[in-house]
Design an enzyme around this catalytic site. Structure first.
Site, PDB file in Angstrom:
ATOM      1  N   ASP A  38       0.838  -1.187   0.000  1.00 24.29           N
ATOM      2  CA  ASP A  38       0.000   0.000   0.000  1.00 24.29           C
ATOM      3  C   ASP A  38       0.879   1.245   0.000  1.00 24.29           C
ATOM      4  O   ASP A  38       2.025   1.208   0.444  1.00 24.29           O
ATOM      5  CB  ASP A  38      -0.900   0.004   1.252  1.00 24.29           C
ATOM      6  CG  ASP A  38      -2.112   0.912   1.100  1.00 24.29           C
ATOM      7  OD1 ASP A  38      -3.201   0.390   0.797  1.00 24.29           O
ATOM      8  OD2 ASP A  38      -1.956   2.130   1.264  1.00 24.29           O
ATOM      9  N   HIS A  40       0.241   3.833   1.769  1.00 29.98           N
ATOM     10  CA  HIS A  40       0.046   4.546   3.026  1.00 29.98           C
ATOM     11  C   HIS A  40       0.924   3.998   4.138  1.00 29.98           C
ATOM     12  O   HIS A  40       1.484   2.907   4.043  1.00 29.98           O
ATOM     13  CB  HIS A  40      -1.426   4.470   3.445  1.00 29.98           C
ATOM     14  CG  HIS A  40      -2.348   5.159   2.512  1.00 29.98           C
ATOM     15  ND1 HIS A  40      -2.942   4.513   1.447  1.00 29.98           N
ATOM     16  CD2 HIS A  40      -2.778   6.446   2.446  1.00 29.98           C
ATOM     17  CE1 HIS A  40      -3.705   5.370   0.777  1.00 29.98           C
ATOM     18  NE2 HIS A  40      -3.625   6.542   1.362  1.00 29.98           N
ATOM     19  N   SER A 135      -5.894  10.993   2.399  1.00 37.24           N
ATOM     20  CA  SER A 135      -6.310   9.712   2.958  1.00 37.24           C
ATOM     21  C   SER A 135      -5.392   9.252   4.082  1.00 37.24           C
ATOM     22  O   SER A 135      -5.777   8.390   4.879  1.00 37.24           O
ATOM     23  CB  SER A 135      -6.353   8.647   1.855  1.00 37.24           C
ATOM     24  OG  SER A 135      -5.140   8.613   1.128  1.00 37.24           O
TER      25      SER A 135
END
Length: 228
Positions: A38, A40, A135
């Site tokens: 990911d 993030h 996000s």
């Protein structure tokens, strides 16, 4: 070089911008700061950034309101397919070819009730801190907003949005009734480095209003959270 240039420019504009790249690099010795599948950060990486940001802020300013206690609890680790796997269109027929999913232990932060009885009815309900960003701040899977609450010992309003980049949520917040009626003493702007070379479609905003934002007014400070 782009990251260091950005730090220098915001510092010259009198915006507090701690070097969180070094914080995350040092944190790798104790665990993964970013997810493997990911784009993030992990909850551990988000928590470490919140700790460093809180220490920096507390050295430079006095936060409004009384300190408030928050506690964070982690759930059991569960498989998590990160957003990078979407670039590999293999699921569901060839999902065995995908990299193994991350093991994500979600965290949840809750306030510890400290006021009871009549005093709680007259407590100041204004948020002393506003968080704006992407996000990285909006998705509860990383619990960045919760980690900030715990380490700042203050509640906050979260105006971050998924999929909009860092600029548009900030412009929307500046036009919001929340900001106009009760502007917070502190705004934390989570701004990913990867968005710096990108352009944003600002056609939804008044061009004249945007031009006024290029000129500082008063002595309002933003604390910027920067990441690689």
């Amino acid at each position: 070089n782009l990251y260091q240039q950005f730090l220098a420019e915001v510092s010259a504009a009198d915006i507090a911008a701690p070097n969180l790249l070094s914080t995350l690099r040092d944190g790798k010795a104790n665990g993964a700061m970013f997810l493997r599948t990911d784009t993030h950060w992990t909850p551990e990486g988000a928590d470490l950034v919140a700790q460093q940001l809180s220490r920096t802020l507390k050295r430079g300013i006095s936060l409004d309101g009384e300190p408030q206690r928050f506690i964070t609890q982690a759930s059991a680790a569960k498989p998590y397919k990160g957003d990078l796997t979407r670039f590999l269109p293999l699921d569901p027929w060839f999902d065995y070819l995908l990299p193994a999913p991350d093991q994500l232990r979600r965290r949840e932060t809750q306030a510890v009730e400290q006021s009871t009885g009549d005093d709680a009815l007259f407590a100041d309900s204004a948020m002393p801190v506003a968080l704006v960003g992407t996000s990285y701040s909006a998705n509860p899977a990383w619990n960045f907003a919760g980690a900030l609450r715990q380490h700042l010992q203050r509640d906050l309003s979260n105006h971050a949005e998924d999929g909009q980049g860092p600029l548009i949520p900030m412009l929307k917040y500046l036009q919001s009734e929340d900001f106009k009626s009760t502007p917070p003493p502190l705004v934390i702007w989570e701004f990913p480095e990867r968005y710096l070379p990108m352009t944003s479609d600002l056609s939804a905003f008044d061009a004249q209003w945007l031009s006024t934002l290029k000129h500082p007014i008063g002595n309002r400070h933003l604390a910027v959270s920067n990441r690689r």
